[in-house]
Design an enzyme around this catalytic site. Structure first.
Site, mmCIF file in Angstrom:
data_model
loop_
_atom_site.group_PDB
_atom_site.id
_atom_site.type_symbol
_atom_site.label_atom_id
_atom_site.label_comp_id
_atom_site.label_asym_id
_atom_site.label_seq_id
_atom_site.Cartn_x
_atom_site.Cartn_y
_atom_site.Cartn_z
ATOM 1 N N GLY A 90 0.826 -1.229 0.000
ATOM 2 C CA GLY A 90 0.000 0.000 0.000
ATOM 3 C C GLY A 90 0.843 1.254 0.000
ATOM 4 O O GLY A 90 2.074 1.216 0.074
ATOM 5 N N GLY A 92 2.634 3.535 1.509
ATOM 6 C CA GLY A 92 3.234 3.722 2.826
ATOM 7 C C GLY A 92 3.793 5.121 3.020
ATOM 8 O O GLY A 92 4.103 5.531 4.138
ATOM 9 N N ARG A 93 3.961 5.833 1.910
ATOM 10 C CA ARG A 93 4.457 7.212 2.019
ATOM 11 C C ARG A 93 3.915 8.051 0.868
ATOM 12 O O ARG A 93 4.588 8.955 0.389
ATOM 13 C CB ARG A 93 5.978 7.230 2.033
ATOM 14 N N LYS A 112 4.542 12.177 -2.553
ATOM 15 C CA LYS A 112 5.326 11.030 -2.109
ATOM 16 C C LYS A 112 6.337 11.515 -1.075
ATOM 17 O O LYS A 112 7.171 12.369 -1.389
ATOM 18 C CB LYS A 112 6.041 10.379 -3.298
ATOM 19 N N ASP A 124 9.181 5.181 7.851
ATOM 20 C CA ASP A 124 8.877 6.511 8.391
ATOM 21 C C ASP A 124 7.955 7.377 7.539
ATOM 22 O O ASP A 124 7.649 8.509 7.918
ATOM 23 C CB ASP A 124 10.194 7.263 8.654
ATOM 24 N N GLY A 125 7.560 6.877 6.375
ATOM 25 C CA GLY A 125 6.644 7.669 5.551
ATOM 26 C C GLY A 125 7.313 8.814 4.809
ATOM 27 O O GLY A 125 6.648 9.609 4.139
ATOM 28 N N ASP A 251 4.052 -4.604 -7.441
ATOM 29 C CA ASP A 251 3.455 -3.390 -6.867
ATOM 30 C C ASP A 251 4.014 -2.124 -7.531
ATOM 31 O O ASP A 251 3.513 -1.031 -7.264
ATOM 32 C CB ASP A 251 3.677 -3.334 -5.345
#
Ligand code: AMP
Ligand code: MG
Length: 494
Positions: A90, A92-93, A112, A124-125, A251
């Site tokens: 998914g 994540g950032r 992003k 940590d995103g 992905d």
């Protein structure tokens, strides 16, 4: 032209059911400042490039200030990483802000590096300045090369520290695409045995982007065939320009056939078909020569995910087999003929293209320079003048006899067509770029940017926006790697 406040949002993806995403705002970053912006990308969404200079621009694209009409969310997907099922991944950032209506299909705007989401797992995103500049420059360079890709509007930097191998600083890259849906978005619902969501997602893609599939006997098989053909064409273009993606996990594969998720990508310098651009790819799964087969493998993962919609497993296989390899082979040969200055398809061309790659490999010729310089050579030359006429290429070669033998074959093949030199040379210049985003070029722009000088990022962007033009003012960017860049390695860390 729109301002930040008047961008016309119409957020189709956000109208899908809640299962597909989590709504959440970006996390603000301290002291955001503009590092780079692309007027060409701004034009796609009708945004006035004068907006770049407003302090609100950096605030908006750092995620500190919500654009009116945006509805930020992070999407869920899964995927195969390095050939192994990885389960849920998914955004994540990444925060999808929404979709701006534009001429043709709309453009989604995505940040992003704007903070953690429920899909961040243990990370940590954030994104660092280095990788954000790489993604920005390469997205825009690929578009200028005519290669399908997500786009990049801007990079915003911040002094906020981000821990990677060392402490770096944070940045956000703003990406644009009609959609960021991935092969893994479909694998997600198939793996969870959720046929309703699987069908909703496929219907969304068909209705919004591929309405022609609706008329087919099986629209989902038609979609798979469309994706297979686009992916094949895309990878043929990658091979023809010497681009290596580096992380072709499912992905990172776009359902629209776009180059997506720029990480440890590279462009070929001295040719080596086995080149691995991603330092973390120990076994070379994503080497240059492996890319076409990996595209095929990834389509099987997508086909497997769509199989409950398509019906028989045989139909999935037949759809992929009739679409992928034939498209790749035809497109690759067309592109290589064009690179070699050949206008017609003749028997024996496959062998000649094979001879060409053998020459590149044996002599480790610079891929970009080889084809660009080849265009300058005359089709016919007197023996007495041959060495001088061929000097631009002979200067690159280690084994000049082997090069001369190959050039004799090339001239014989050109002679079979008799196209005027001026016409052929112009066509070759329009297909063989003078400038690509070599690693050393990205690295030198990054080093300057880290020291606070963003002018080199802008110079590289401007140069690569016109990769086929001579642009003598940018001659320095046409060079193969200088000595200092010999050991540059790019890892997955971003
Ligand atoms: P990538 O290898 O960059 O395509 O990323 C694979 C997965 O890891 C995706 O789900 C990303 O969103 C996630 N990811 C990568 N880096 C980070 C990060 N710094 N913070 C949160 N998620 C990340
Ligand atoms: Mg990714």
């Amino acid at each position: 032209m729109a301002t930040l406040e008047t961008l016309p949002f119409d957020n189709a993806f956000a109208r899908l059911p809640d299962a597909f995403y989590t709504r959440l705002p970006p996390e603000p970053l301290p002291e955001p400042h503009l590092v780079a912006a692309s007027p060409d990308a701004a034009a796609l969404i009708g945004l006035d490039p004068a907006e770049f200079a407003r302090p609100e621009f950096a605030q908006a694209f750092a995620g500190n200030r919500l654009l009116p009409g945006s509805e930020p969310l992070a999407a869920v997907y899964s995927g195969h990483q390095f050939g192994v099922w990885a389960g849920q991944l998914g955004d994540g950032r990444a925060h999808l802000l929404g979709e701006v209506a534009g001429p043709g299909s709309g453009w989604e705007i995505q940040l992003k590096g704007a903070g953690q989401t429920p899909y961040s797992r243990f990370a940590d995103g954030r994104a660092v300045l280095r990788s954000s500049i790489r993604e920005f420059l390469c997205s825009e360079a690929m578009a200028a090369l005519g290669i399908p890709t997500t786009r990049a509007l801007c990079v915003v930097g911040s002094p906020a520290p981000v821990r990677r191998e060392e402490i770096e600083t944070a940045a956000v890259v703003t990406r644009l695409a009609p959609s960021f849906i991935r092969f893994g978005s479909f694998e997600h619902w198939a793996a969870r045995n959720r046929p309703t969501e699987l069908r909703q997602l496929a219907d969304y893609v068909i209705d919004r982007f591929r309405p022609d599939c609706r008329a087919a006997a099986n629209p989902y098989a038609a979609l798979l065939s469309d994706v297979a053909r686009r992916t094949a064409g895309l990878i043929a273009q990658w091979q023809a320009v010497g681009f290596m993606h580096g992380v072709m996990n499912t992905d990172n594969m776009s359902i629209l056939g776009l180059t997506l998720d720029y990480g440890p990508f590279g462009f070929m310098d001295a040719f080596d078909a086995g080149h691995i651009c991603n330092h973390s790819d120990d076994h070379g799964r994503y080497s240059y020569r492996a890319q076409p087969q990996i595209g095929h493998w990834n389509l099987y993962a997508l086909g497997h995910a769509l199989s409950s919609l398509i019906g028989e497993p045989d139909d999935v296989q037949a759809t992929i087999e009739s679409s992928y390899a034939p498209t790749f082979e035809a497109r690759f040969m067309d592109l290589l003929r064009a690179k070699l200055g050949l206008a017609q398809a003749l028997p024996g061309d496959e062998d000649f293209v094979g001879d060409t790659f053998a020459l590149l490999q044996q002599q480790r010729l610079d891929f970009t320079q080889f084809f660009r310089r080849l265009g300058r050579l005359p089709a016919r030359v007197d023996e007495a003048e041959r060495a001088a006429a061929d000097a631009p290429l002979r200067d690159l070669a280690l084994d000049r006899d082997a090069l001369d033998a190959w050039l004799a074959l090339w001239r014989a093949r050109l002679g079979a067509e008799g196209r005027p030199d001026a016409e052929r040379q112009a066509a070759m210049d329009a297909t063989n770029p003078k400038f690509v985003l070599r690693n050393w070029i990205a690295e030198s722009a990054i080093r300057a940017a880290r020291a606070g000088d963003f002018s080199e990022v802008e110079a590289v962007r401007a140069c690569l926006a016109r990769p086929f033009d001579e642009q003598p003012q940018f001659e320095r960017f046409a060079a193969p790697p200088p000595d200092w860049a010999a050991g540059l390695a790019v890892s997955c860390s971003s």
